[in-house]
Design a protein around this motif. Structure first.
Motif, mmCIF file in Angstrom:
data_model
loop_
_atom_site.group_PDB
_atom_site.id
_atom_site.type_symbol
_atom_site.label_atom_id
_atom_site.label_comp_id
_atom_site.label_asym_id
_atom_site.label_seq_id
_atom_site.Cartn_x
_atom_site.Cartn_y
_atom_site.Cartn_z
ATOM 1 N N LEU A 29 0.833 -1.196 0.000
ATOM 2 C CA LEU A 29 0.000 0.000 0.000
ATOM 3 C C LEU A 29 0.870 1.249 0.000
ATOM 4 N N ARG A 30 1.948 1.232 0.785
ATOM 5 C CA ARG A 30 2.837 2.387 0.786
ATOM 6 C C ARG A 30 3.464 2.594 -0.596
ATOM 7 N N ARG A 31 3.794 1.510 -1.289
ATOM 8 C CA ARG A 31 4.339 1.657 -2.649
ATOM 9 C C ARG A 31 3.285 2.239 -3.587
ATOM 10 N N GLU A 32 2.023 1.867 -3.389
ATOM 11 C CA GLU A 32 0.959 2.444 -4.215
ATOM 12 C C GLU A 32 0.856 3.950 -3.983
ATOM 13 N N PHE A 33 0.889 4.370 -2.715
ATOM 14 C CA PHE A 33 0.870 5.797 -2.400
ATOM 15 C C PHE A 33 2.070 6.500 -3.034
ATOM 16 N N ALA A 34 3.257 5.947 -2.799
ATOM 17 C CA ALA A 34 4.480 6.601 -3.257
ATOM 18 C C ALA A 34 4.515 6.741 -4.770
ATOM 19 N N GLY A 35 4.070 5.716 -5.487
ATOM 20 C CA GLY A 35 4.073 5.791 -6.944
ATOM 21 C C GLY A 35 3.176 6.892 -7.464
ATOM 22 N N ALA A 36 1.983 7.006 -6.892
ATOM 23 C CA ALA A 36 1.043 8.034 -7.335
ATOM 24 C C ALA A 36 1.550 9.430 -7.002
ATOM 25 N N LEU A 37 2.061 9.614 -5.794
ATOM 26 C CA LEU A 37 2.499 10.947 -5.381
ATOM 27 C C LEU A 37 3.802 11.341 -6.062
ATOM 28 N N ARG A 38 4.651 10.365 -6.374
ATOM 29 C CA ARG A 38 5.865 10.674 -7.135
ATOM 30 C C ARG A 38 5.495 11.178 -8.526
ATOM 31 N N ALA A 39 4.478 10.587 -9.141
ATOM 32 C CA ALA A 39 4.040 11.045 -10.461
ATOM 33 C C ALA A 39 3.534 12.482 -10.396
ATOM 34 N N ASP B 218 4.569 12.159 9.332
ATOM 35 C CA ASP B 218 3.572 12.136 8.266
ATOM 36 C C ASP B 218 4.176 11.738 6.920
ATOM 37 N N THR B 219 5.450 12.085 6.678
ATOM 38 C CA THR B 219 6.059 11.772 5.395
ATOM 39 C C THR B 219 6.351 10.283 5.239
ATOM 40 N N ASP B 220 6.222 9.497 6.312
ATOM 41 C CA ASP B 220 6.547 8.073 6.228
ATOM 42 C C ASP B 220 5.632 7.317 5.269
ATOM 43 N N TYR B 221 4.414 7.812 5.067
ATOM 44 C CA TYR B 221 3.514 7.075 4.185
ATOM 45 C C TYR B 221 3.971 7.164 2.731
ATOM 46 N N LEU B 222 4.926 8.065 2.445
ATOM 47 C CA LEU B 222 5.466 8.167 1.098
ATOM 48 C C LEU B 222 6.459 7.061 0.791
ATOM 49 N N GLY B 223 6.868 6.319 1.801
ATOM 50 C CA GLY B 223 7.905 5.316 1.604
ATOM 51 C C GLY B 223 9.264 5.908 1.909
ATOM 52 N N PRO B 224 10.274 5.069 2.104
ATOM 53 C CA PRO B 224 11.585 5.546 2.564
ATOM 54 C C PRO B 224 12.242 6.574 1.650
ATOM 55 N N SER B 225 12.363 6.289 0.346
ATOM 56 C CA SER B 225 13.134 7.181 -0.528
ATOM 57 C C SER B 225 12.416 8.498 -0.784
ATOM 58 N N LEU B 226 11.137 8.427 -1.192
ATOM 59 C CA LEU B 226 10.402 9.658 -1.461
ATOM 60 C C LEU B 226 10.179 10.445 -0.176
ATOM 61 N N GLY B 227 9.896 9.754 0.924
ATOM 62 C CA GLY B 227 9.700 10.437 2.199
ATOM 63 C C GLY B 227 10.919 11.218 2.626
ATOM 64 N N VAL C 155 11.401 14.374 0.337
ATOM 65 C CA VAL C 155 10.471 15.462 0.665
ATOM 66 C C VAL C 155 10.852 16.094 1.997
ATOM 67 N N ALA C 156 11.130 15.278 3.005
ATOM 68 C CA ALA C 156 11.448 15.794 4.343
ATOM 69 C C ALA C 156 12.677 16.677 4.341
ATOM 70 N N ALA C 157 13.651 16.384 3.455
ATOM 71 C CA ALA C 157 14.897 17.154 3.431
ATOM 72 C C ALA C 157 14.666 18.603 3.042
ATOM 73 N N ARG C 158 13.572 18.901 2.357
ATOM 74 C CA ARG C 158 13.317 20.267 1.880
ATOM 75 C C ARG C 158 12.228 20.976 2.678
ATOM 76 N N LEU C 159 11.655 20.285 3.643
ATOM 77 C CA LEU C 159 10.543 20.869 4.385
ATOM 78 C C LEU C 159 11.010 21.858 5.450
ATOM 79 N N VAL C 160 10.189 22.869 5.633
ATOM 80 C CA VAL C 160 10.341 23.789 6.760
ATOM 81 C C VAL C 160 9.495 23.251 7.900
ATOM 82 N N TRP C 161 10.127 22.996 9.044
ATOM 83 C CA TRP C 161 9.446 22.387 10.188
ATOM 84 C C TRP C 161 9.311 23.398 11.318
#
Length: 435
Positions: free
Chosen positions: A89-99, A141-150, A153-159
């Protein structure tokens, strides 16, 4: 057999020896038609016994894959739901959001070099684990994107610093505004409701172009009841592109926005659509102008799951969100979100119709004539019948100030997470408090 049918059969083959697969004879299903004949349309309530078994640590309940965690989401009317997440399921999320993100970066190349702000759930909640050892919720929250995409994304976020669950909202806004002021190069902002960013601007007490001077793109809801707030956001940020979000739920990703195309149905899951007359249609069976409720089958163990979101088909596999399929029903009136939105003018400002003892109250930021609203609601045969019988009195209209802000405050008081709050023009819940 098309790609979507093959996707479905792969899900079924992987899970045919699960308790759910055995109960519905997944092994005997070799076509979409057979799947529809053997497996019923479901809601979350149908999965409660299975979720309880997963909480106890039982394997092979809904999926052959281990359930990595149960992610909580609070509905607008019910206690929290726990959605099972598997690696697939996480791969399904990550694939869609990466696109989606790749398409956005291709059209706005400056985003690749800048910072981003996403409205995320405050970190720091104590870790919750079920008696069977299953984690509740993602660590981030970024964990649902999967390890690589998460990680990317996290590296560029303002927290914002010091956010904690349950903190006073004024402290939350202060910390968020301070984080945005400290950041020097925010070019992309992703929020769910546009009202979130409008409230943030109010709290900052400075023009949008001073708070976020290098902003290029805002991603937010802009369909259905969110359209007026999205238009207000465009006025607040002249020159900034406001991209309407696709339809994403805790359970799965339905559509993603693609520039020059529209909000395209993803290939992440298997989709069906339930039309207003109850007919089930596949994406290829829809005609432009059709509406339907999203029904999805995912690798997380939800099969023919009625999501509750109603969409409008624009053609070319693109959809717009128009409202929730749920109804408000005190005594058989069966009011629904789509009809109510049209009657109260949900696209022209803040509107919320909610039940109260003996009738309904409409909270609005614009004076409206109660008799006319009631006349429009009586187009619904069931509501008209209840009014004629005296079960319901004429709707009451209450004009409120700062309705969007008070709506969020109410939702938080009801126990919803900030990221789960969706704008509604119809709530089946009583107990709203507006001043």
């Amino acid at each position: 057999m098309d790609a979507r049918a093959r996707k479905l059969l792969r899900i079924l083959r992987r899970n045919e020896r699960t308790a759910y697969g055995l109960a519905h004879d997944f092994a005997a299903i070799d076509s979409v038609a057979e799947f529809q004949a053997r497996v019923p349309v479901t809601t979350y309530e149908d999965y409660i016994p299975a979720i309880e078994a997963i909480r106890r640590g039982e394997p092979g309940v809904l999926t052959s894959e281990p359930v990595r965690l149960l992610h909580p989401t609070s509905g607008s009317t019910t206690a929290r739901k726990l959605i099972p997440y598997t690696d697939s399921l996480r791969r399904e999320f990550a694939g869609a959001l990466r696109a989606w993100l790749s398409d956005l970066a291709a059209h706005f190349p400056g985003l690749k070099d800048g910072q981003a702000y996403f409205s995320l759930t405050p970190a720091g909640a104590p870790e919750e684990v079920t008696p069977g050892g299953v984690r509740i919720g993602f660590a981030e929250d970024t964990d649902y994107l999967g390890p690589s995409l998460g990680r990317a994304v996290a590296a560029r976020l303002v927290w914002p610093r010091g956010l904690t669950p349950g903190m006073p909202m004024d402290d939350f806004w202060d910390a968020t505004v301070e984080a945005l002021r400290r950041a020097s190069d925010i070019r992309f902002v992703s929020v769910w409701s546009p009202t979130f960013l409008l409230l943030l601007l109010d709290h900052a007490r400075q023009p949008a172009n001073r708070l976020l001077p290098r902003l290029e793109v805002v991603s937010c809801w802009a369909d259905g009841n969110s359209r007026p707030s999205a238009d207000a956001l465009r006025k607040a940020f002249p020159g900034v592109y406001v991209q309407p979000k696709g339809l994403l739920a805790t359970e799965g990703v339905v559509t993603i926005p693609l520039e020059g195309v529209g909000k395209r149905l993803t290939t992440a899951h298997f989709f069906e659509f339930r039309t207003p007359d109850g007919e089930m249609r596949l994406p290829g069976e829809l005609r432009p102008g059709d509406t339907g409720e999203v029904v999805m089958t995912t690798s997380g163990g939800l099969y023919r799951y009625a999501l509750g979101d109603v969409v409008h088909y624009r053609g070319e596999c693109c959809f717009d969100f128009i409202g929730r399929a749920g109804v408000s029903d005190q005594c058989g009136e069966k009011l629904n979100e789509v009809h109510v939105g049209r009657v109260v003018g949900a696209d022209r400002g803040f509107r919320l119709l909610a039940p109260e003892p003996g009738g309904y109250v409409l909270y609005t930021d614009t004076p409206l004539v109660a008799a006319r609203i009631d006349e429009g609601l009586r187009e619904n045969f069931h509501y008209d019948h209840c009014r004629a019988l005296g079960q319901l009195r004429q709707v009451r209209v209450v004009v409120v100030e700062d309705g969007a802000r008070q709506y969020v405050d109410n939702c938080l008081r009801f126990g919803q997470r900030l990221g789960d709050i969706k704008p509604l023009c119809l709530s089946p819940r009583q107990g709203w408090e507006f001043r």
